[in-house]
Design a protein around this motif. Structure first.
Motif, PDB file in Angstrom:
ATOM      1  N   TRP A 224     -91.316 -73.041  20.259  1.00 43.66           N
ATOM      2  CA  TRP A 224     -91.722 -71.653  20.502  1.00 43.66           C
ATOM      3  C   TRP A 224     -91.866 -71.375  22.002  1.00 43.66           C
ATOM      4  O   TRP A 224     -91.428 -70.326  22.492  1.00 43.66           O
ATOM      5  N   ASP A 225     -92.475 -72.288  22.740  1.00 44.49           N
ATOM      6  CA  ASP A 225     -92.705 -72.034  24.161  1.00 44.49           C
ATOM      7  C   ASP A 225     -91.398 -71.889  24.918  1.00 44.49           C
ATOM      8  O   ASP A 225     -91.205 -70.955  25.693  1.00 44.49           O
ATOM      9  N   GLU A 226     -90.494 -72.822  24.670  1.00 45.97           N
ATOM     10  CA  GLU A 226     -89.205 -72.771  25.358  1.00 45.97           C
ATOM     11  C   GLU A 226     -88.428 -71.517  24.964  1.00 45.97           C
ATOM     12  O   GLU A 226     -87.719 -70.926  25.773  1.00 45.97           O
ATOM     13  N   LEU A 227     -88.568 -71.140  23.700  1.00 44.55           N
ATOM     14  CA  LEU A 227     -87.845 -69.968  23.216  1.00 44.55           C
ATOM     15  C   LEU A 227     -88.342 -68.705  23.921  1.00 44.55           C
ATOM     16  O   LEU A 227     -87.545 -67.873  24.380  1.00 44.55           O
ATOM     17  N   GLN A 228     -89.653 -68.590  24.025  1.00 41.27           N
ATOM     18  CA  GLN A 228     -90.236 -67.444  24.720  1.00 41.27           C
ATOM     19  C   GLN A 228     -89.774 -67.421  26.174  1.00 41.27           C
ATOM     20  O   GLN A 228     -89.392 -66.380  26.704  1.00 41.27           O
ATOM     21  N   GLU A 229     -89.800 -68.575  26.774  1.00 34.34           N
ATOM     22  CA  GLU A 229     -89.346 -68.719  28.165  1.00 34.34           C
ATOM     23  C   GLU A 229     -87.890 -68.258  28.288  1.00 34.34           C
ATOM     24  O   GLU A 229     -87.544 -67.436  29.133  1.00 34.34           O
ATOM     25  N   ALA A 230     -87.048 -68.781  27.407  1.00 36.40           N
ATOM     26  CA  ALA A 230     -85.625 -68.456  27.468  1.00 36.40           C
ATOM     27  C   ALA A 230     -85.387 -66.968  27.215  1.00 36.40           C
ATOM     28  O   ALA A 230     -84.486 -66.369  27.798  1.00 36.40           O
ATOM     29  N   GLY A 231     -86.229 -66.378  26.357  1.00 37.12           N
ATOM     30  CA  GLY A 231     -86.021 -64.983  26.008  1.00 37.12           C
ATOM     31  C   GLY A 231     -86.802 -64.042  26.915  1.00 37.12           C
ATOM     32  O   GLY A 231     -86.754 -62.836  26.726  1.00 37.12           O
ATOM     33  N   ASP A 232     -87.539 -64.595  27.883  1.00 35.79           N
ATOM     34  CA  ASP A 232     -88.326 -63.773  28.799  1.00 35.79           C
ATOM     35  C   ASP A 232     -89.190 -62.825  27.976  1.00 35.79           C
ATOM     36  O   ASP A 232     -89.231 -61.619  28.219  1.00 35.79           O
ATOM     37  N   PHE A 233     -89.876 -63.412  27.002  1.00 39.66           N
ATOM     38  CA  PHE A 233     -90.537 -62.593  25.982  1.00 39.66           C
ATOM     39  C   PHE A 233     -92.017 -62.394  26.251  1.00 39.66           C
ATOM     40  O   PHE A 233     -92.755 -63.342  26.469  1.00 39.66           O
ATOM     41  N   ASP A 234     -92.425 -61.126  26.209  1.00 38.07           N
ATOM     42  CA  ASP A 234     -93.837 -60.756  26.331  1.00 38.07           C
ATOM     43  C   ASP A 234     -94.085 -59.643  25.320  1.00 38.07           C
ATOM     44  O   ASP A 234     -93.506 -58.565  25.419  1.00 38.07           O
ATOM     45  N   PRO A 235     -94.936 -59.896  24.325  1.00 38.92           N
ATOM     46  CA  PRO A 235     -95.044 -58.979  23.174  1.00 38.92           C
ATOM     47  C   PRO A 235     -95.797 -57.685  23.454  1.00 38.92           C
ATOM     48  O   PRO A 235     -95.994 -56.900  22.520  1.00 38.92           O
ATOM     49  N   THR A 236     -96.187 -57.434  24.684  1.00 41.52           N
ATOM     50  CA  THR A 236     -96.947 -56.212  24.964  1.00 41.52           C
ATOM     51  C   THR A 236     -96.274 -54.972  24.387  1.00 41.52           C
ATOM     52  O   THR A 236     -96.931 -54.091  23.828  1.00 41.52           O
ATOM     53  N   TYR A 237     -94.948 -54.917  24.542  1.00 42.98           N
ATOM     54  CA  TYR A 237     -94.237 -53.703  24.175  1.00 42.98           C
ATOM     55  C   TYR A 237     -94.304 -53.387  22.684  1.00 42.98           C
ATOM     56  O   TYR A 237     -93.955 -52.278  22.279  1.00 42.98           O
ATOM     57  N   LEU A 238     -94.726 -54.367  21.870  1.00 43.63           N
ATOM     58  CA  LEU A 238     -94.826 -54.105  20.434  1.00 43.63           C
ATOM     59  C   LEU A 238     -96.094 -53.329  20.098  1.00 43.63           C
ATOM     60  O   LEU A 238     -96.237 -52.812  18.993  1.00 43.63           O
ATOM     61  N   HIS A 239     -97.013 -53.264  21.046  1.00 41.70           N
ATOM     62  CA  HIS A 239     -98.225 -52.457  20.903  1.00 41.70           C
ATOM     63  C   HIS A 239     -98.969 -52.740  19.602  1.00 41.70           C
ATOM     64  O   HIS A 239     -99.440 -51.818  18.930  1.00 41.70           O
TER      65      HIS A 239
END
Lengths: 246, 246
Positions: A224-239
């Motif tokens: 999960w960590d690497e995936l988030q890193e690779a996807g530049d993912f930050d869930p803020t936008y899902l509100h």
DNA sequence: ACTCGAGCTTAACGTATGTTGGGAGCCTCC
DNA sequence: GGAGGCTCCCAACATACGTTAAGCTCGAGT
């Protein structure tokens, strides 16, 4: 396998994940009449240019919003999970400017516009919740655009998987680190704006680097960590108001 | 040069272009207090992560919505013309998931959320108009995504020019076949998801093929039909109620 | 009128991704 | 239990676009 959930409950779960909903409002939502239908991929739910008089709630499976270019290109611009109302905008935008279709076999429920309008009139806070829902749809579009415009295919795929995990968790539909996702690579390619050949390459890379395992029907997150890193993912936008229910 | 228009009038024109607005509602809009400010490019209006308590109306010049990737990429996902309310979503989405900035020197007007909320409460149809406004923003995102995901840079640029012409006409801000557009190519490149070098190439091609003439401050359409063709442009998604006012 | 810097243009070269085509696995329906 | 049809995968080659780097243009300020 999740035990039988009433169709309306999924909608309620979804709205609860983005807005506070009172007991009375829950009752009103539960009373909404849903006309259930089962659909296979290739059979449009609403077509571009139509003027629908009802909205559709996803109950099982996945649907998508897409548009076509005049020379045959197809861009998928949103993927919906159970609980979503993919065409809620039709309440206030008469003409559909996109098509809505299943991307896996799925079941949906239809609600007439007037019923939704009544609920909005009687429970203004539910009206706000629905407005908020459409605003979150837009926020997801924005993020998808950042993804398509600025990231390489590898990152785009990682990003979408992250997003789906979070959204499915919010309605309680993940199975540990994996989720059911019977969507063909050709469809996904249209979502990422790449060719299906390249889609296959990218899935291969993600698997090879140990981030993901993919079968025809399921996706499993391995790191999960690497995936988030690779996807530049930050869930803020899902509100989301709160996190996972379970 | 358009003669002095009251700032509120632009907002009213914009809402009239997408929804019917009664005399009384116009009066209510005209009474909205606007705190005017002048801004140059590089000076953000709202930043990602903030929780604004007011909305901003574009009065002169152009603003844009953008997001950044962690490795420094910037994607512009919307360009606003006078009359637009670029951050109207902040009324119901607390946290900004994007940044809002001028892309030319421009003047904007601020309206406190509570004033807008009052107007929505007292004139429900204006509330609907604003909801509709946010839905059209989303429709524009969808079209932009189709553009970025499926079209080549040449077509993307043609498409945006078409869109801007229509939107500027709707508020009466075109000058024949041309309009003021003092936006750098580097900014536009970020909007199209291409490099500024390629942006220059594309502008060159468009000029060479006789579709467009571009200076640092103005864009002139030389062949509207060909431009629409090249940009695969169909204005349905703008959901305008009627066409140009003048 | 000269300088300076931001923005624009052009060229050379590298790469992510597209396209075409062929073959292998795996359902589904006779 | 074949036959046919989707999917998926792989290889070879083509290209739109990125990157770097160098001049060029134009407007602002002195």
């Amino acid at each position: 396998m999740t035990r039988s959930i009433s169709p309306n409950d999924l909608l309620i779960r979804r709205l609860q994940s983005i807005h506070t909903v009172s007991k009375e409002e829950i009752r009103a939502l539960r009373d909404l009449p849903l006309e259930i239908a089962s659909l296979g991929p290739g059979h449009d739910i609403v077509r571009m240019g139509e003027r629908p008089t009802q909205c559709c709630v996803v109950i099982e499976g996945f649907t998508c919003i897409y548009k076509l270019t005049s020379d045959g290109g197809r861009q998928i611009m949103a993927i919906h999970v159970p609980g979503d109302i993919p065409d809620i905008q039709s309440l206030h935008l008469g003409v559909m400017d996109f098509g809505l279709a299943p991307i896996s076999s799925c079941t949906v429920g239809y609600i007439p516009h007037e019923k939704i309008q009544q609920v909005c009139d009687n429970y203004p806070r539910l009206g706000v919740a629905l407005w908020r829902e459409t605003l979150i749809d837009a926020a997801i579009y924005r993020d998808w655009m950042l993804n398509i415009g600025q990231c390489e295919a590898f990152g785009r795929v990682a990003h979408l998987v992250c997003e789906l995990v979070i959204r499915l968790k919010a309605v309680g539909l993940t199975e540990g680190d994996s989720f059911k996702f019977p969507v063909t690579q050709a469809n996904l390619a249209d979502a990422f704006g790449i060719s299906s050949v390249h889609m296959s390459r990218v899935y291969g890379m993600l698997a090879q680097q140990g981030l993901l395992k993919v079968t025809r029907t399921h996706v499993t997150v391995l790191d999960w960590d690497e995936l988030q890193e690779a996807g530049d993912f930050d869930p803020t936008y899902l509100h989301l108001e709160r996190n996972t229910p379970a």
